[in-house]
Structure formats: structure tokens, C-alpha cells
Design an enzyme around this catalytic site. Structure first.
Site, PDB file in Angstrom:
ATOM      1  N   HIS A   1     -16.098  44.065  15.577  1.00  0.00           N
ATOM      2  CA  HIS A   1     -16.315  45.254  16.324  1.00  0.00           C
ATOM      3  C   HIS A   1     -14.894  46.177  16.228  1.00  0.00           C
ATOM      4  O   HIS A   1     -13.966  45.875  15.796  1.00  0.00           O
ATOM      5  CB  HIS A   1     -16.464  45.101  17.719  1.00  0.00           C
ATOM      6  CG  HIS A   1     -15.371  44.720  18.562  1.00  0.00           C
ATOM      7  ND1 HIS A   1     -14.453  45.670  19.198  1.00  0.00           N
ATOM      8  CD2 HIS A   1     -14.482  43.555  18.815  1.00  0.00           C
ATOM      9  CE1 HIS A   1     -13.504  44.945  19.865  1.00  0.00           C
ATOM     10  NE2 HIS A   1     -13.724  43.613  19.697  1.00  0.00           N
TER      11      HIS A   1
ATOM     12  N   ASP B   1      -6.698  43.911  18.885  1.00  0.00           N
ATOM     13  CA  ASP B   1      -8.215  43.775  19.322  1.00  0.00           C
ATOM     14  C   ASP B   1      -8.840  45.137  19.145  1.00  0.00           C
ATOM     15  O   ASP B   1      -8.440  45.980  20.232  1.00  0.00           O
ATOM     16  CB  ASP B   1      -8.049  43.289  20.897  1.00  0.00           C
ATOM     17  CG  ASP B   1      -9.744  43.170  21.190  1.00  0.00           C
ATOM     18  OD1 ASP B   1     -10.627  42.997  20.608  1.00  0.00           O
ATOM     19  OD2 ASP B   1      -9.877  42.747  22.389  1.00  0.00           O
TER      20      ASP B   1
ATOM     21  N   GLU C   1     -18.246  46.754  21.814  1.00  0.00           N
ATOM     22  CA  GLU C   1     -18.000  45.289  22.132  1.00  0.00           C
ATOM     23  C   GLU C   1     -17.561  45.317  23.380  1.00  0.00           C
ATOM     24  O   GLU C   1     -18.006  44.319  24.318  1.00  0.00           O
ATOM     25  CB  GLU C   1     -17.343  44.650  20.836  1.00  0.00           C
ATOM     26  CG  GLU C   1     -17.332  43.079  21.128  1.00  0.00           C
ATOM     27  CD  GLU C   1     -16.175  42.484  21.872  1.00  0.00           C
ATOM     28  OE1 GLU C   1     -15.917  41.394  22.118  1.00  0.00           O
ATOM     29  OE2 GLU C   1     -15.161  43.547  22.477  1.00  0.00           O
TER      30      GLU C   1
END
Length: 469
Positions: free
Chosen positions: A71, A81, A118
Site C-alpha cells: 500500500h 510504513d 490500507e
């Protein structure tokens, strides 16, 4: 910094030694006397999202897909992330594109999925799987996910469907770890030791760990040594629960799935979902030179290319039997611990145990037949190969029920699902263990009945395939 005035004024219990940090004072964990006022300013709006898809069409089996997913949305800057996974995906796309321009084509199609939203509950990947459910069930051979490619320097972590785990562990033997990473100083907060220099210099991460396999095994051996356990003979993987975009592919569509990550010697990295999860953090502290990012891209890409090109799919359902037997032991232990033992539950356990044994026997027999097929010196007809591969795909789907798990119907996989008491962690036999958690013997008995049905369906596929292979 922002943390210092809060940490400095905390009182109460002194923090354990391994919680003491790098600021020039002792850490305490409260309560009080400091008080923090937190103001949250959120916008609640409806907005479009986009998944970005790409495909390299296969030369022989274009309707069989190996899907790679990551993602791209982030809560803040997203250095780890998800950008630590997005960058390797972009590099794989570039490298595979170069191969295609040079004349190469995979046997099966390779699909790249870049998911949106996500962080908002896996929305992009879930909508894709639900919208293309029949196509995914019929075409997708495996789903390989990378969310946070590098969260630490200590070891490697694999979440995987058991049928894929042996294959992925073997691939790790062929992926190099750059020497400058092997020689990085072991972080001061990491317990245990690695190789030290002869002159008594600080220990380093993993001198002589030339491959991801060796790096991975070393980290798990250090962890085992802390509890007095012997080192594992090979790296181990964990079962798939939830937490990233593999969830809809595995839990809803029954696609063999995995998640790859370099990890630290701690449950989560300290800047997770914060403003400090930035490019500066990644480039200056987490992975200077991006050597682990490179290794992850090579691992991910190699696994995808092998799955796309191997004539007979490298699935091992005997590993499923091993995991189910571990789940049986946990079921028995927790039933006894909760005082739920009864004649009815003993009969249910026997029924489940018998189904697992039959499945394990069928999987072992199939492995023997597949080994002969893969090593055969004579030509094997394409139709026979296709029939075997289709069955290997179908066996995973057999663990699903369209009615879903009782009480949480979206989750359809009866062997692994997120445990009700473990967050993202996986429970084996979730319909059964949900009943154990609820101290409900009737729910346990019904969970066993439904689970046995799914195991027997998979066993029938494996047994039938062994006669064809």
C-alpha cells in the site's frame, strides 16, 4: 524534543532497565504527576481512492497470476510504513520491465498491486478482492505482500501460509546480505550478542551472515538462547492472521499468501505511525545505504519470478499438517486449562485429530508424487501439469466456507484467522478456539464439526491429486 519534558517529569514506578532510554535522566512510568492535554483535529470526509495495477502477461499460462502487493497511503510521512515497501515494489517493476524489453516473459502472469487506503482498514485491497472475487479465486496462484519492508536491523520475519513457507525459506538461501550490514554495530538496546571483533570492539549484527537465510536464522537463534532453548535448525515462519493487505486475499479468497519484512529485536519500531516515521529516520538511522531494502527487493522479486516460472507449483501441504497438529495441542491444553473437559469435547477432539491425521497422510503421499513429477526425465503433458497445479490451488480454497466463521462471517478460512484475543495474531482452528475463549462447549463442538468438513474437503483434493501427479 517533544518527549523530554513529559518523560523528565514522570514519577511513580521506575522503568525496568531495558526501558531506560537515551536521554540524560532516569525513566519512570507514572502515574503522574505530569498531565498532558491532547487536542485531536480530524476531518471526516468522503474521498475517492485509487488502486494502481500493473501486469506482465504470462507466455504460457496468462490466466494464472502471481500477485505482489504494497500500500502507498500513510498516516504521516510514511518513511517505513509503507514507503520502505513501496520503493522495492517500484524497483521490481523497473527490473522486470527491463527483462521484458530484453525478450523475457514469465510462464504465468505477474501482477503488481499498489493499494490505497490500507490504513483505513485495508480498504483498497479489500474492495479489489471483493469486486474481483471470482477472477481472483480462479486465477491467483499466490499473493506476496510487503508492507513495512524494513522496521529493524536484527533479523527477518515471515508470515506465511504453511503451503508456501518452505519455498520462501529456501529462496532466502540465495539472497545476499551486503557485508556492510553484517558489520553494523549491534544496537545498544539489543540484548544478547553477536560476533565480536578480536580486539574486543563492540559486537556487530551478524558477521559471516552472507544470505538472508543466515541472517534470519542467526536472529532467531539469539532469541532462542535467551530462554535457554537450542537454536532452531532452520528459520521458522508465523501463520497468517491479519494486519495488512494479505488479509482479503487469504481470509476472504483463500489465496496462499505471505508478508516479508526485516525486523528489529523488539515488537514494533519506535516511530510507528508518528511524525518521526520519515525519510530522514530511514536513511540516517534505520538502514543507511538502503542495503536491507535492496535485499528485500531481491527476495520479493526472486520469489515472484520463481512462482511465475516454475512448471509445478512449489507448494507443500505437509507443512499445513504440522501446523494443524500444533493447533490441536493448543486446543487440548486450553480446554483443560479452562476446565471444559467433557465426554462430548473429548469426542470432538478425537474427530478433529482424526481429520488432521488423514490430511497429513494425504499431503505426504502427494509430496512423494510431486517429487517424482518434478524430477521426471520424461516429458510430462501440459494438461497433466495444469491439472496438478489447479488442484494445488484448489486445496487452499477448500479451507474456506462461503458462510464464514460463526459470528464473523467475512472471515472464511477455517484453519487460520485473527485470534479474538491476539489482535493481528493468528489462531489455528478459529471456529473452535472462539468457543474455547467463550467457555462455550456447544460452540466448540459446532466449530469442530465445521472445521472437520473443511479439512476433509481439502484432504479429498490432495488424495485425488496424488493419483494424477
Amino acid at each position: 524534543g517533544d518527549a523530554e519534558p513529559i518523560l523528565r517529569t514522570l514519577a511513580g514506578m521506575k522503568a525496568p532497565e531495558h526501558w531506560q532510554g537515551g536521554l540524560p535522566f532516569e525513566y519512570y512510568i507514572g502515574p503522574g504527576p505530569v498531565k498532558v492535554n491532547l487536542f485531536v483535529n480530524s476531518s471526516y470526509i468522503m474521498t475517492p481512492i485509487w488502486n494502481v495495477m500493473g501486469m506482465i502477461e504470462g507466455s504460457e499460462e496468462p490466466d494464472r497470476w502471481v500477485v505482489l502487493g504494497n500500500h502507498r497511503d500513510a498516516w504521516t510521512f510514511g518513511g517505513v510504513d509503507p514507503s520502505s515497501g513501496s520503493a522495492p515494489m517500484a524497483e521490481i517493476a523497473r527490473a522486470v520491465g527491463d527483462l521484458v524489453r530484453a525478450g523475457w516473459r514469465p510462464r504465468r502472469s505477474i501482477v503488481l498491486g499498489n493499494w490505497d487506503a490500507e490504513e483505513w482498514a485495508l480498504v483498497g485491497s479489500t474492495e479489489y478482492v471483493e469486486d474481483h472475487y471470482d477472477e481472483i479465486r480462479n486465477k491467483v496462484v499466490a499473493y506476496l505482500n510487503v508492507d513495512e519492508a524494513v522496521v529493524g536491523q536484527f533479523s527477518f520475519r515471515l508470515l506465511s501460509t504453511p503451503s508456501l513457507s518452505d519455498f520462501l525459506i529456501n529462496v532466502a538461501k540465495h539472497i545476499p546480505i551486503p557485508e556492510h550490514i553484517q558489520e553494523r554495530p549491534l544496537p545498544s538496546f539489543t540484548a544478547g550478542s553477536s560476533a565480536s571483533s578480536e580486539d574486543g570492539a563492540a559486537p556487530v549484527l551478524c558477521r559471516g551472515c552472507n544470505t538472508v537465510y543466515e541472517y534470519w536464522l542467526h536472529g532467531q537463534s539469539v532469541i532462542a538462547s535467551r530462554s535457554g532453548s537450542p537454536p532452531p535448525p532452520s528459520p521458522w515462519s508465523s501463520n497468517v492472521g491479519s494486519g495488512s493487505d494479505y488479509t482479503p486475499f487469504f481470509q476472504f479468497a483463500g489465496v496462499p499468501s505471505c508478508d516479508l519484512r526485516f525486523t528489529g529485536d523488539y515488537p514494533e519500531y519506535g516511530v510507528y505511525h508518528s511524525n518521526y516515521d520519515s525519510y530522514t529516520y530511514v536513511s540516517a538511522h534505520l538502514d543507511p545505504g538502503f542495503g536491507l531494502h535492496k535485499a528485500l527487493a531481491q527476495y520479493w522479486g526472486a520469489a515472484a519470478m520463481i512462482l511465475a516460472d516454475t512448471e509445478v507449483l512449489p507448494f507443500n501441504y505437509a507443512a499445513y499438517g504440522v501446523e494443524m497438529k500444533r493447533g490441536l495441542a493448543k486446543f487440548a491444553a486450553e480446554v483443560e486449562e479452562k476446565g471444559l473437559t467433557s465426554g462430548v469435547l473429548k469426542a470432538a477432539y478425537t474427530q478433529l485429530s482424526s481429520a488432521v491425521s488423514a490430511f497429513s497422510d494425504a499431503a505426504s503421499a502427494l509430496n512423494s508424487r510431486l517429487a517424482s513429477l518434478r524430477s521426471s526425465s520424461t516429458s510430462v503433458s501440459p494438461s497433466r501439469i495444469s491439472e496438478v497445479n489447479d488442484a494445488l490451488m484448489s486445496a487452499e480454497r477448500a479451507f474456506l466456507s462461503s458462510e464464514g466463521l460463526p459470528g464473523r462471517e467475512w472471515y472464511r478460512h477455517f484453519i487460520f484467522a485473527p485470534a479474538m484475543d491476539l489482535g493481528y495474531g493468528a489462531a489455528t482452528f478459529p471456529a473452535v478456539m472462539d468457543g474455547v475463549l467463550n467457555y462455550n462447549s456447544t460452540q466448540i463442538e459446532e466449530g469442530v464439526r465445521l472445521t472437520v468438513e473443511r479439512i476433509e474437503a481439502a484432504t479429498l483434493i490432495l488424495s485425488s491429486t496424488a493419483t494424477v501427479a
